[in-house]
Design an enzyme around this catalytic site. Structure first.
Site, short mmCIF file in Angstrom:
data_model
loop_
_atom_site.label_atom_id
_atom_site.label_comp_id
_atom_site.label_asym_id
_atom_site.label_seq_id
_atom_site.Cartn_x
_atom_site.Cartn_y
_atom_site.Cartn_z
N ASP A 9 0.86 -1.17 0.00
CA ASP A 9 0.00 0.00 0.00
C ASP A 9 0.90 1.24 0.00
OD1 ASP A 9 -2.34 1.70 0.53
OD2 ASP A 9 -1.50 1.87 2.55
N ASN A 226 -9.22 -0.13 4.05
CA ASN A 226 -9.24 -0.66 2.68
C ASN A 226 -8.11 -1.65 2.42
OD1 ASN A 226 -7.36 1.45 2.81
ND2 ASN A 226 -7.59 1.97 0.66
#
Length: 272
Positions: A9, A226
């Site tokens: 990420d 997320n």
């Protein structure tokens, strides 16, 4: 493809609070590549907002963008796989945004569209201005999102921001219930809305398995809600120290926060 994958990420994880890459992380990831690991960016960002990091990491892999909505190949500049929002649902969402006075940034094709500059738009636009012109993401102010939604080829997601996070949370719950869309927090004041079924974990699993690999051999780094699907799908899910406790609880390992050398230290200690 190598069977060993490091999924990364960006915001809140690989990037510092100043949206920069730590030299220690770059060096450690370079050594991991030399040792046979494949690096993969898995982000909530639009592909047009990844350029400086993709280049700094010297990647040749596709990027998973907009929380798993699509897989983008930087080498050919093509979308390889995608599940965009149907236009009918996007229009219904835009009506709700207007009705509840919530500001939305609409991610489409190769740009991000907005009606009025708000928190997320201002933050990202200011960051973009620090980049060389060729690396700047495209932000376009439009008269109405409704008209634009009917003119583009694909709608990847909406990023919603509001200073009142309770209002944002209630709006997201309303959207999930009435429209059946997926809502995920990607920042402390930002909710992302996309087609139901899309997630970082799902798209990452599809890509890894399509290359003959196994998720058991994937190490995923993340920090926000997320990222949970990716942290749980990977053989080793690594949460950052700056993540909420609810995110940390879904990971296998918790390391230091994103302004320390914690990613580099983890790589040297456990992977090399």
């Amino acid at each position: 493809m190598t069977s060993r994958v490091i999924a990364l990420d960006l915001d809140g994880t690989l990037l510092t609070p100043q949206k920069t890459l730590l030299p220690s992380s770059l060096e450690a990831l370079k050594r991991a590549q030399e040792a046979g690991y494949q690096l993969l960016i898995v982000t909530g960002r639009h592909h047009v907002a990844i350029h400086p990091f993709y280049q700094a990491l010297a990647l040749d892999t596709p990027a998973i963008c907009c929380n798993g909505t699509y897989l983008y190949d930087y080498q050919t500049k093509k979308v390889l796989e995608s599940d965009p929002l149907p236009v009918t649902q996007a229009l219904q969402l835009i009506d709700l945004l207007d009705e509840h006075a919530v500001h939305g940034l609409m991610y489409v094709d190769d740009a991000m569209l907005y009606e009025r500059p708000t928190g997320h738009v201002i933050r990202t636009r200011n960051w973009a201005l620090t980049l060389p012109e060729a690396q700047r993401p495209v932000f376009t102010q439009v008269s109405t999102l409704r008209e634009s939604a009917q003119e583009v080829n694909a709608i990847w997601k909406f990023a919603l921001t509001d200073e009142n996070t309770q209002k944002l949370n209630e709006f997201a719950a309303h959207v999930e219930q009435t429209l059946g869309l997926a809502c995920e927090w990607s920042w402390h004041d930002q909710v992302d809305i996309a087609r139901k079924g899309n997630s970082k974990g799902k798209r990452l699993t599809q890509f890894v398995e399509s290359q003959g690999g196994s998720m058991r051999d994937v190490i995923a780094f993340g920090d926000n809600y997320n990222d949970i699907s990716m942290l749980e799908a990977a053989g080793t899910g690594v949460a950052m120290g700056n993540a909420d406790d609810a995110v940390k609880a879904r990971a296998n390992v918790v390391i230091g926060d994103n302004n320390t050398d914690s990613i580099a230290q983890y790589i040297y200690t456990h992977l090399l």
